[in-house]
Design a protein around this motif. Structure first.
Motif, PDB file in Angstrom:
ATOM      1  N   GLY A  99      22.955-103.489  56.894  1.00 51.85           N
ATOM      2  CA  GLY A  99      23.095-104.316  58.096  1.00 51.85           C
ATOM      3  C   GLY A  99      23.742-105.661  57.852  1.00 51.85           C
ATOM      4  N   LYS A 119      21.140 -97.483  65.892  1.00 47.79           N
ATOM      5  CA  LYS A 119      21.061 -98.892  65.502  1.00 47.79           C
ATOM      6  C   LYS A 119      22.337 -99.313  64.772  1.00 47.79           C
ATOM      7  N   GLN A 169      25.210-102.061  65.908  1.00 49.68           N
ATOM      8  CA  GLN A 169      25.645-103.174  65.062  1.00 49.68           C
ATOM      9  C   GLN A 169      27.166-103.180  64.894  1.00 49.68           C
ATOM     10  N   GLU A 214      28.803-104.334  68.196  1.00 49.94           N
ATOM     11  CA  GLU A 214      28.695-105.771  68.435  1.00 49.94           C
ATOM     12  C   GLU A 214      29.578-106.580  67.487  1.00 49.94           C
TER      13      GLU A 214
END
Length: 814
Positions: free
Chosen positions: A487, A525, A529, A532
């Motif tokens: 992430g 998820k 990410q 975005e």
């Protein structure tokens, strides 16, 4: 002729007493017989033999009187006089010859040749005369004639010089002065074969004298020319033999051995390595480590000295080990030679030195880098490391958990050079499914995932690339864990991917996007990410630039394209998750982009994921189509298939508003609603997917068939979808897939689509005549899984191969 003229030109007339009455030549060994007459020893003995052979008593050749005895007595006084005369004559004549060469070497070519012929003659008659030649200073003059413009003079000079220096070290020393040796060596590259042969013969004579031999090897290119001549199949055998003997003499000096090895003559180095003492071995290994060897030569070296080199690694001093490691670094870069080194036992001492720590280990970090490089080369050879023990008990291998833990620990506690090579070792171990799971288990048990991911931020590009490769290799086994841990590093990966650099694609970019493409596509998820961070916009733009040639292509272009298509595909898997995904797909024109990519030949992964993305997009079309008001009732009509030779039209055509999609019943477009059936570019979508049905890769065929199946599925006008397939000549390829039965997955998909097609009665009637289709459906009905059997049963009912019992029972009840 010149040799005869040389004698006439320089020899003074001899006294009559010097002449043998029988040979008419100046005597060499005069002897006197009973009559007091003097003859050449060999000549008078021959006369006596002829007398006996003819059955008569020996006589004097001059007086013809019979001899009582054939005893002969040496005429020592006369012989001494003749020798003195000859010496004075030779010296005088030699001086004349030398003066002729010194004063007018180019004026009269024949005079020059006669003078050299005379010098050759007197040197051949007596070795002592060679010293006389040297005393006259004629050797340097003969050497100067090697540069003559006349080939005849050059050839004669080479020949005479060879005679002058043969068996005379002082003359060799004299000739070896200055640049004469270089001049002789130049003849080896001459086009004239006789000059080459005479030159190599002269070089051989000079190489017999060690000081000059050393100078021969010091001339740039000399050894290369000799090696070429010695291995030539077009040279005269004598020249080849002389070249070989010269090289053999040159082997006395280590520097020459090195040059020979650099020019492909490696055996002298290997022989000296095997037979020499410790100091010689170190020198030879150092030379070996400096060579760039061809792959076949690496194998030869490994076979001959591999075991010796391993023993040096185990027991040698640090200088010897350092030289040996550098040599092994080169040898291990070939798959076959690396396996030979493994058989010789290189792995245990190599790993031991690599893992040694503390001042007591006496193993410097620079050598750990070399050891790590060798280990990476060994791993890349594809050998089975599960069967190669690292200890005497055989309990540990390179795949043992504690060994992998040690590798991971060493990676995090060394310099960049060693880090990079050890990461490369892990990349090699995880490249094979047979060994990847062992490494993955060790990574998980040591908690090293975060540490490995942190290398993505390393300052050295090579470390980042190797880290990306490793993470890609382990992603099939720990994809979810990697997705969670990545992430905070996604922005770094995207910066790498979007970097324009020098205008071309880099290995790091291809590896970075490849890693993102290998992560689980259903991870919402991670998709959020990436969305975005603008990843999908960046990749769609880069894909478009690649397609129009704005980015210079290279060997990394294909993996970059494949990775980007896989990442873009993940967005199509999440279209139902958020409306902004759909809106982005519209704005970025993803559907037209995938239609374009699905026809990229030679890139199976690009075609596969493009077809899969089109399937996902097409499934959304029914939710995005704008449905117009219902049209007024239209007269009844029929549907016939264009594919099987009849017109394709529907009853709804007459009453359908202009621009309404025949499959989805609303206003569609490829860009806005992802409709594959709509005209214009949409027509190309179906045609290109149909073209993929002939692909050699069954996965690509299945993906294309799945995308086309969305036109005949539930929630759409399936009969109209069949018509669209027929217009694109797609019905027969679908049927052929069913008949070919390439894979179980393809058969399952083909049975489903064929059943949908056969719901159109006119097509079912025509297909019923094709026995191969019915047989393929029967095979699927017999051997398929339950779902495929059920679908095949319905298809066979359309062909009237299975009666509709429920209808019969219903009619009987009525």
């Amino acid at each position: 002729e010149l040799e005869e003229q040389s004698t006439e030109g320089y020899q003074e007339a001899a006294f009559e007493a010097f002449m043998c009455p029988l040979t008419k030549q100046v005597m060499q060994d005069p002897v006197t017989i009973e009559t007091g007459q003097t003859f050449e020893r060999e000549a008078i003995l021959k006369w006596f033999r002829e007398c006996r052979d003819n059955g008569r008593r020996p006589t004097c050749p001059l007086t013809q009187s019979e001899l009582r005895t054939t005893d002969i007595n040496p005429s020592i006084a006369l012989r001494n006089v003749i020798d003195e005369w000859r010496a004075r004559n030779d010296e005088k004549d030699l001086e004349k010859a030398c003066n002729a060469l010194r004063l007018h070497p180019e004026d009269d070519e024949d005079d020059t040749l006669r003078a050299m012929a005379y010098i050759s003659q007197i040197c051949q008659r007596s070795g002592a005369k060679k010293n006389l030649v040297r005393g006259q200073g004629i050797i340097s003059t003969l050497a100067d004639l090697l540069k003559s413009s006349s080939r005849r003079v050059r050839l004669k000079s080479l020949q005479v010089l060879r005679t002058v220096v043969e068996d005379n070290d002082q003359n060799k020393e004299e000739l070896g002065k200055g640049d004469t040796v270089r001049t002789i060596i130049k003849f080896l590259s001459n086009e004239h074969i006789q000059e080459r042969e005479l030159a190599v013969s002269l070089l051989y004579e000079l190489s017999e004298y060690e000081p000059v031999c050393e100078r021969i090897g010091a001339v740039y290119g000399a050894i290369l020319l000799l090696v070429g001549m010695g291995s030539s199949k077009s040279e005269n055998m004598m020249a080849v033999e002389k070249a070989e003997k010269t090289l053999k003499n040159l082997e006395k000096y280590d520097t020459n051995i090195k040059q020979m090895a650099e020019n492909g003559r490696l055996q002298p180095l290997l022989t000296k390595l095997l037979q020499g003492g410790p100091e010689v071995q170190v020198t030879m290994v150092e030379y070996l480590g400096e060579l760039a060897l061809a792959n076949d030569v690496k194998v030869v070296v490994a076979e001959q000295v591999g075991t010796l080199l391993v023993s040096i690694i185990k027991t040698g001093g640090l200088p010897a080990r350092e030289a040996t490691l550098k040599a092994m670094r080169e040898m291990s870069s070939n798959e076959l030679s690396a396996k030979i080194l493994l058989q010789a036992g290189i792995l245990p001492p190599l790993v031991k030195d690599l893992f040694s720590v503390g001042a007591s280990s006496h193993f410097p970090m620079r050598l750990k880098e070399v050891s790590a490089t060798i280990l990476a080369n060994l791993v890349a050879s594809g050998a089975s490391f599960r069967s190669i023990p690292l200890d005497d008990a055989g309990r540990q291998t390179l795949l043992s958990e504690d060994v992998v833990h040690s590798l991971l620990h060493l990676i995090s506690n060394t310099g960049p050079a060693v880090e990079c090579k050890l990461l490369n070792v892990l990349v090699g171990l995880t490249s094979s499914p047979d060994t990847a799971q062992d490494v993955v288990s060790a990574i998980k048990s040591s908690g090293a995932t975060i540490s490995l991911i942190q290398f993505l931020e390393a300052a050295h590009r090579e470390i980042r690339v190797e880290s990306l490769k490793l993470l890609r290799n382990v992603s099939p086994y720990m994809g979810a864990e990697l997705a969670d841990a990545l992430g905070g590093h996604l922005s770094s990966l995207l910066r790498v991917i979007s970097d324009a650099g020098g205008g071309g694609v880099t290995e790091e970019q291809a590896a970075a996007v490849g890693l993102l493409g290998d992560l689980p596509e259903r991870d919402s998820k991670l998709t959020r990410q990436l969305f975005e961070l603008g990843a999908f916009g960046t990749l769609s733009t880069k894909l478009a630039e690649l397609r129009r040639g704005a980015i210079r292509g290279n060997r990394y272009t294909t993996p970059l394209t494949e990775g980007m298509v896989k990442v873009m595909y993940r967005l199509t898997c999440m279209l139902q998750e958020a409306p902004e995904y759909v809106e982005f797909a519209r704005e970025a024109a993803l559907a037209p982009l995938f239609v374009e990519l699905v026809q990229v030949n030679g890139q199976d992964a690009v075609q596969l994921y493009s077809a899969m993305a089109l399937e996902k997009l097409s499934l959304e079309t029914r939710n995005l189509t704008v449905i117009p008001d219902p049209p007024p009732p239209a007269p009844s009509g029929g549907f016939l298939c264009a594919c099987f030779g009849v017109p394709s039209s529907t009853a709804a055509d007459a009453g359908r508003p202009v621009g309404v999609c025949r499959v989805h019943g609303g206003f569609c477009s490829l860009r806005e609603s992802f409709c594959l059936a709509e005209g214009g570019a949409g027509g190309k979508a179906v045609e290109r997917l149909v073209a993929c049905l002939d692909h050699l890769n069954p996965e690509v065929v299945e993906a294309a068939l799945a995308a086309l199946a969305t036109l005949v599925g539930d929630g759409v006008e399936a009969a109209e979808g069949v018509g669209v397939l027929g217009d694109a000549d797609g019905l027969r390829p679908v049927v052929d897939i069913l008949v070919e039965n390439r894979t179980e997955a393809l058969r399952r998909r083909a049975v489903w689509v064929v059943e949908r097609i056969l719901r159109v009665e006119d097509i079912a009637q025509e297909v019923a005549a094709d026995q191969t289709v019915a047989s393929a459906l029967v095979e699927a009905y017999r051997n398929g899984d339950p779902r495929t059997r059920h679908t095949a049963e319905r298809a066979l009912r359309h062909l009237d191969r299975i009666p509709n019992f429920s209808s019969a029972f219903h009619a009987q009840a009525r």
